[in-house]
Design a protein around this motif. Sequence first.
Motif, PDB file in Angstrom:
ATOM      1  N   ALA A 145      70.628  23.624  58.418  1.00  5.86           N
ATOM      2  CA  ALA A 145      70.673  24.570  59.538  1.00  5.86           C
ATOM      3  C   ALA A 145      69.255  24.946  59.933  1.00  5.86           C
ATOM      4  O   ALA A 145      68.327  24.814  59.163  1.00  5.86           O
ATOM      5  N   CYS A 146      69.129  25.420  61.150  1.00  5.05           N
ATOM      6  CA  CYS A 146      67.826  25.868  61.654  1.00  5.05           C
ATOM      7  C   CYS A 146      67.544  27.283  61.183  1.00  5.05           C
ATOM      8  O   CYS A 146      68.451  28.048  60.906  1.00  5.05           O
ATOM      9  N   THR A 147      66.291  27.612  61.172  1.00  4.98           N
ATOM     10  CA  THR A 147      65.936  29.017  60.991  1.00  4.98           C
ATOM     11  C   THR A 147      65.944  29.691  62.351  1.00  4.98           C
ATOM     12  O   THR A 147      66.121  29.042  63.380  1.00  4.98           O
ATOM     13  N   TYR A 148      65.716  30.973  62.354  1.00  8.50           N
ATOM     14  CA  TYR A 148      65.771  31.732  63.610  1.00  8.50           C
ATOM     15  C   TYR A 148      64.719  31.282  64.600  1.00  8.50           C
ATOM     16  O   TYR A 148      64.844  31.534  65.800  1.00  8.50           O
ATOM     17  N   ALA A 149      63.662  30.647  64.116  1.00  7.66           N
ATOM     18  CA  ALA A 149      62.577  30.264  65.026  1.00  7.66           C
ATOM     19  C   ALA A 149      62.940  29.051  65.862  1.00  7.66           C
ATOM     20  O   ALA A 149      62.235  28.710  66.791  1.00  7.66           O
ATOM     21  N   GLU A 150      64.026  28.383  65.493  1.00  9.12           N
ATOM     22  CA  GLU A 150      64.349  27.144  66.199  1.00  9.12           C
ATOM     23  C   GLU A 150      65.594  27.291  67.061  1.00  9.12           C
ATOM     24  O   GLU A 150      66.157  26.301  67.514  1.00  9.12           O
ATOM     25  N   LYS A 151      66.074  28.513  67.237  1.00  8.18           N
ATOM     26  CA  LYS A 151      67.281  28.660  68.047  1.00  8.18           C
ATOM     27  C   LYS A 151      67.209  29.935  68.874  1.00  8.18           C
ATOM     28  O   LYS A 151      66.396  30.818  68.617  1.00  8.18           O
ATOM     29  N   ASP A 152      68.089  30.019  69.836  1.00  5.78           N
ATOM     30  CA  ASP A 152      68.188  31.209  70.665  1.00  5.78           C
ATOM     31  C   ASP A 152      69.324  32.083  70.157  1.00  5.78           C
ATOM     32  O   ASP A 152      70.235  31.610  69.483  1.00  5.78           O
ATOM     33  N   GLY A 153      69.257  33.341  70.518  1.00 10.75           N
ATOM     34  CA  GLY A 153      70.329  34.231  70.114  1.00 10.75           C
ATOM     35  C   GLY A 153      69.882  35.669  70.169  1.00 10.75           C
ATOM     36  O   GLY A 153      68.886  35.996  70.809  1.00 10.75           O
ATOM     37  N   THR A 154      70.655  36.523  69.501  1.00 11.72           N
ATOM     38  CA  THR A 154      70.278  37.937  69.459  1.00 11.72           C
ATOM     39  C   THR A 154      70.518  38.495  68.068  1.00 11.72           C
ATOM     40  O   THR A 154      71.375  38.004  67.324  1.00 11.72           O
ATOM     41  N   PHE A 155      69.769  39.509  67.730  1.00 12.86           N
ATOM     42  CA  PHE A 155      69.995  40.304  66.527  1.00 12.86           C
ATOM     43  C   PHE A 155      70.318  41.722  66.975  1.00 12.86           C
ATOM     44  O   PHE A 155      69.811  42.185  67.996  1.00 12.86           O
ATOM     45  N   THR A 156      71.123  42.407  66.184  1.00 14.54           N
ATOM     46  CA  THR A 156      71.328  43.831  66.424  1.00 14.54           C
ATOM     47  C   THR A 156      70.600  44.564  65.313  1.00 14.54           C
ATOM     48  O   THR A 156      70.926  44.382  64.139  1.00 14.54           O
ATOM     49  N   ASN A 157      69.631  45.357  65.664  1.00 12.11           N
ATOM     50  CA  ASN A 157      68.855  45.985  64.602  1.00 12.11           C
ATOM     51  C   ASN A 157      69.539  47.269  64.142  1.00 12.11           C
ATOM     52  O   ASN A 157      70.619  47.626  64.618  1.00 12.11           O
ATOM     53  N   LEU A 158      68.913  47.977  63.207  1.00 15.35           N
ATOM     54  CA  LEU A 158      69.600  49.129  62.623  1.00 15.35           C
ATOM     55  C   LEU A 158      69.883  50.221  63.641  1.00 15.35           C
ATOM     56  O   LEU A 158      70.832  50.983  63.505  1.00 15.35           O
ATOM     57  N   GLU A 159      69.069  50.287  64.698  1.00 17.04           N
ATOM     58  CA  GLU A 159      69.313  51.295  65.727  1.00 17.04           C
ATOM     59  C   GLU A 159      70.464  50.918  66.647  1.00 17.04           C
ATOM     60  O   GLU A 159      70.846  51.710  67.496  1.00 17.04           O
ATOM     61  N   GLY A 160      70.937  49.678  66.547  1.00 15.48           N
ATOM     62  CA  GLY A 160      71.960  49.211  67.465  1.00 15.48           C
ATOM     63  C   GLY A 160      71.381  48.516  68.679  1.00 15.48           C
ATOM     64  O   GLY A 160      72.104  48.176  69.608  1.00 15.48           O
ATOM     65  N   LYS A 161      70.067  48.320  68.684  1.00 15.01           N
ATOM     66  CA  LYS A 161      69.458  47.584  69.792  1.00 15.01           C
ATOM     67  C   LYS A 161      69.773  46.110  69.639  1.00 15.01           C
ATOM     68  O   LYS A 161      69.640  45.556  68.549  1.00 15.01           O
TER      69      LYS A 161
END
Lengths: 902, 196, 424
Positions: free
Chosen positions: A677-693
């Motif tokens: 699998a790829c790491t995050y640097a090789e793909k697009d997407g989103t993360f939800t951080n602890l604040e909910g952003k």
Amino acid sequence: MALKPATNPDVEAATIELSLDGRIVTAKDGVSLYDVIASTGNIVPAMCYHYTFDPFGSCGVCLVMVEGKKAPVRSCTAKATAGMVVRTEGDDLFQARKKAVEKHLSVHPLDCPVCDADGHCELQDMAFQHQVTTLANAKQKLIPEDTRSLVLDFNMNRCIACGECINVCKDVLMIDALQFMKKDGFTQVVAKGDVALSCEFCGDCLAVCPVGAITNKYSKYLYKPWQLKKTTTTCNYCGDGCQMYIETKDNEVVRVTSPLSWKNKWGDRAETAKGHGGICVRGRFGFQYIDSKARLRQPLVRRDGNLVETPWLETIHTVVERLAAIKAQHGPEAIGGLITARCSNEELYLFQKFMRAAIGTNQLDSSARYGHLNFVHAVQHALGIGRMMNDWEDITKAKTILLVGTNITETNPLTAVRVKEAIRVYKSQVIVVDSAQTNIATLASHPMLVAPGTEGLFIQGLVKSVLEQDLVDEEATSKHPQAFTALKQAASRVPLDVIAAHTGVPVEQIHQAAAIFAEAPRAIILCGEGIVRRTGGYRHVLNLVDLAWITGKLGRPGCGVNTITEEPNEQGAADMGALPECFPGQARFDDAGAREKFEKAWGAALPAAGSGASLMEMLKRCRSGHIKALYVIGENPLATLPSSVGVRAALENLELLICQDPFLTETAQLAHIVLPACTYAEKDGTFTNLEGKVLRIRQTMDPIGESLPDWHIMTAIANGLGYELPYESAQDIQNEIMKLLPGYYNLGQPRKISPKPESYLANGYAAEVRNRYRSDLKRKPASGGTARRSFTLLMGQVLYHSGKLSTQASGLIKILPNTGRLHMNARDLEQMGLGEGARVRVTSPKGSLELGVQADLTVLPGSCFFPEHFNEPQVKDLMPVEVDADTGVPYFKLAEVTIEKL
Amino acid sequence: MSVSVLAKQLLDAVMFREIWNAMKVTFTHMFHRPITFQYPREERTIPDTHRGALALLRYDDGAERCVGCDLCEVACPSHCIKVVSTEDESLPLRRYASEFYIDITKCVFCGYCVEACPVNALAMTKMYEYSTHDKRTLLFDKKRLYEIGERFIEDAKKYLYAHNQEKNDQMFHDYRYFFPQSVLKPTQPLPPKHLT
Amino acid sequence: MQPIEDQRSNAYEDQRSTVYKVDPAHPESSTLPTLRTEELLLNMGPQHPSTHGVLKVILELEGERIVKATPVMGFLHRGVEKLAEDGTYHQFIPHTDRLDYVCAMYNNFAYCRAVEKLMNITVPERAEYLRTIVAEVQRIIGHQFWLGTQALDIGAMTVFFYAFRDREILLDWFDELCGARLTTSWYRIGGVERDLTPSLTEKLRRFLDYFPPKIDEYVVFLEKNRIWLARTKGVAVISAEDAVSFGLSGPTLRGSGVDYDLRKSEAYAAYPRCEFSVPVGKNGDTYDRYWIRVQEMRESVKIITQCLDQMPAEGSIMADVPSVTLPPKDRVFTNLDSMIQQFKLFSQGFDAPRGEIYCGTEAHKGELGFYIVSAGGGKPYRLKIRAPSFIHMGAFDHMSRGYMIADAVTIFGTYDIVMGECDR
């Protein structure tokens, strides 16, 4: 020097008027003149100024003419006063500034060709902008380069003594690791005490250095800024969700930089409440794993006991065939899945959709199970919301911050910077309840050192103290008198002095802490691994909600109960429904309306409501043979869970173990099929951080080898299984989520949520609260023997690592290698007659182990610590495992052990 | 128009006089020395300024001039240069180009890299005969570029001189790039004259 | 929406129907002779030796007469204007070499003048003279090239050899001046790259003595040659009004009797300090343009001689604007300020003011203009090249209607088109 805007949000500064280049400008009283000029959009050149800290005034470039003064004045250190008449432009000022720049240039070495900062250098910009052309030969300082630090090189020949590094370290990060020192006839920046730099290595000094005086060891001489491709993305080490730039050259990551830099130095100090733009050591120096040699480059399939490299097409066929066969033979209930919360939201969503719709099982879980779900379930249950209530700005502007069981500067360094800013700029009182002498405890106004494992008990003490001191908020409690009475009854069961005896904190201090918390107009609770990952985590979070409720902090602006997350997308895992209890959007899995909605959306029949299994249950089913196939994405239960859980037996019992990971982990070594699998640097997407952003991650480089993004692999398998997924990019999945969860993609600004405790307090609260207030400690006090003593063994995170992933980053391993030693208090070592590196035998009910020891100032007497990131030696196997009855969270971070000297 | 002029024009037309005039010019050229070169037996004299194949240069003592600053890479209008710089392990804290490539198939021979080089490590030579059957050999690597530099050192020096990159005086002769940031050791030479 | 290609062919269909299609219902209403029911379409180029590159023209023929000519362009499109947005202003100079690749110097000159106008730089006097000299040498080369190839296209081979023989002398002179014969990149923003050496001056003077008799030699072959006259007189005639409306410039415009020359009207470089006349034609046909070009060669010789005489013996060849022009190399070696300047200029370029400018320069083909939009910073936001060849091709249809198919070659030639510039 308080030249920054009056920062207290409760007091408004007076407004003054002054004349700037003939225009009348209004400003806040007591502000630096430079800030006033900058706020009008007029940029006066300056080299030592940065908005995140107070003006320093060393470069002498920001000169302006003030009426009544004969010579130009430095605008940064001048205070704006009413009626001032200021001129910022003119040939005389240009010449004066040029002189100041020439002064810096005249002692600067001639090393643009070899300097890493060349092309990103303020001195170059200034010299060019001021058209310096008549400089005599530069004098050489010939200062040897200071290469003692692990990650930074200090080349003081290039230093312009602007002091930005020192100021950012002292003012913003409150680490204060650097100082000026007169050495060899020059003022130089050295680590405090002129020794090898030993700090948190956040590298913000590197970011703000306007010249090449501080350089990054890991990228030294490897690049020039113009060769690099810069991609904005989100860090994937902790839940803070820092924005950062990955800079690549020819598909290799060269360095990671932060939005904090000398380049964006203009702003209002008040803006830093949302974050100062810096990143921590993990983000800045822990990038090597992305293009590491250890990355998997080809799918592996087990043949004759060995994992053999196999082409993708063949591998996917094998996966599909074998999954289909197991499903056909044993039904969908014979398949389970695990995913890591380091995957993007889209992948977490797709994973649960894949498991539920394509496979048809609810046996799935994510690594949020290791702790964060305690918090999510508790606040979901009590308040009807599924994440923390406050954002960074609230934390920064709080009057009181209660930090419970969190070594926040190590686990979430950038949230810690918010707490630090609250302390320094907004003068808030911070109560730190922890069982170690942490960094934040030394900065806090009220550090409370509790015995290991008694953080939860201390919360009970606070609730009790609030009741006893009658600090109760009448308005909040009067609405639910029954609940309040029940709480009072429940709390009365444990006397305060017992709590004091167990926790080791005197009753007065508990009272004091309770009073500070209850009386603050804006009070924030932040709990961390000491609460959510230790026994009774769910209960303790509910107790914290009680505390907030009776002090009237629920629903009041700037107040709330919060947690911090270890992995970047634990919140996303909960929101995306990558857990058996919930659907995306945290709708309950047994909720009929939600089931109908998702059945319709996915076009598949969903598994029965009660059939799901979480991590521990799944492992049990693996051992019992109910689960025949396990699909593990990025997870490594074998290396995470103590051996007493029997993970190995469970995995070996499987007919099919598919591991999808960037690395060949311990679990993957047992697998039948390993998918790269790829790491995050090789793909697009989103993360939800602890604040909910919801924060975007962007593809910075081509995938290493033949690795593929997780969503791509899952889509391929689902299509092979006959469940058509039409996704061609992460964006397609995102579009689907947008339809199902309107408003979830919030463009980095989460909606404010307000807690709704009414139904919880009105229904069943009384019955529930009765069991929550109790002292279930069975701990023996530490015996006083010298050769053999009992200790509390704690496992937890350290600053330089995050999960197991960071151990693949050579940069972080260089900073903190696995010493294999147990961290113990120096006094304990002395009493036991142990020197640095001496060997001891640690025995717990689960086993016994020999290992070395090292002194650690932060560890309390009577306890010892081992970083959870390392498995050599296998300290985790000493840990007893307890599973939370309510949330299924396994607790294995604390053990009672005896240590004997060898 | 007078009759005589008309008559002359008529005569010219009948006699094809303009053809005769032209033929006269052509025939006189039969006695001129031909201007054609019989390449490759004969070769043109190439001026010193000529922008031919690129070369990397060394100082007279054999040390590499290039410090790996990558400025040629950014100056190149056709992006044909690739420099991989790194730290010199044997000489701590010195930057040098561990790899240096010029894709000569992309090169437009503008000479900007030479102009950009802050240490005059690059120069152009009069070499132009490097046709090959294998296109891959036209990716000049560091070794090849230094070989060209050694073989055509005189051309390179003349080129730098002709294009005002270097003057024929003592200063340029003594010039060495001095690494100011290296760790001072007892053996470290003092900085050269031009820096003190 | 239909693809552009289709729209064009549709338009083409329309044309055909309006011109030729006989209404089947009323065949008697057609004025056309009944025998001719179909026109002949001829694809000329792109692989045709006389199209000076890769130009394709769709000719509609009525017998041997051209009824309509549609140039199809873009075979040599390299996106030069887009490339300009990728690099610094300085980096674009070598790209301009490849516009009109037979006369690179003029492209350099026009571009540098445009950027200088944007940056508001005054070029030193000696550099102005040098620029004028080299531009006029380039004009001679351009006209020699045109003369040779035009004569060759029409059938007169000998002139080609003699013109190219003399052109060779000047190309070698360029080689000695800047290191390349065609892709010169000699002009710099704010001046020129290299000064004339005594040897270069001497060679140029020798050429100036040698060359005028040679012009007479070329003329002997053509001026009275009846074939040449037949092929050029009255071919590709355009009236002064039409020439102006089509935006023609240079000899193509002046051939129609319009006295318009930027060297006079804009008086840039050292032209105002030189005495020269601008030849203007009368008939607007190919022969007049031929005559103008020959005369211009003679005028160029005059200009060069005057410049060489007037030029100050000493002086800077680059403007001294530290924020734009490169520092001298010896200072780069020893002084930090110059080294910084060197690094900043090469890695980021100079900081151009926001705004847009147009600057036209009289190249030997016509007005070569550069239109630059700057959004600040070191790179142009947009750069548009007004290439005379391209503008002239716009008049091709108008100028070729009614002529014989064999004249098409003459008409390409009369503009002196080079497709590198036309397609960019």
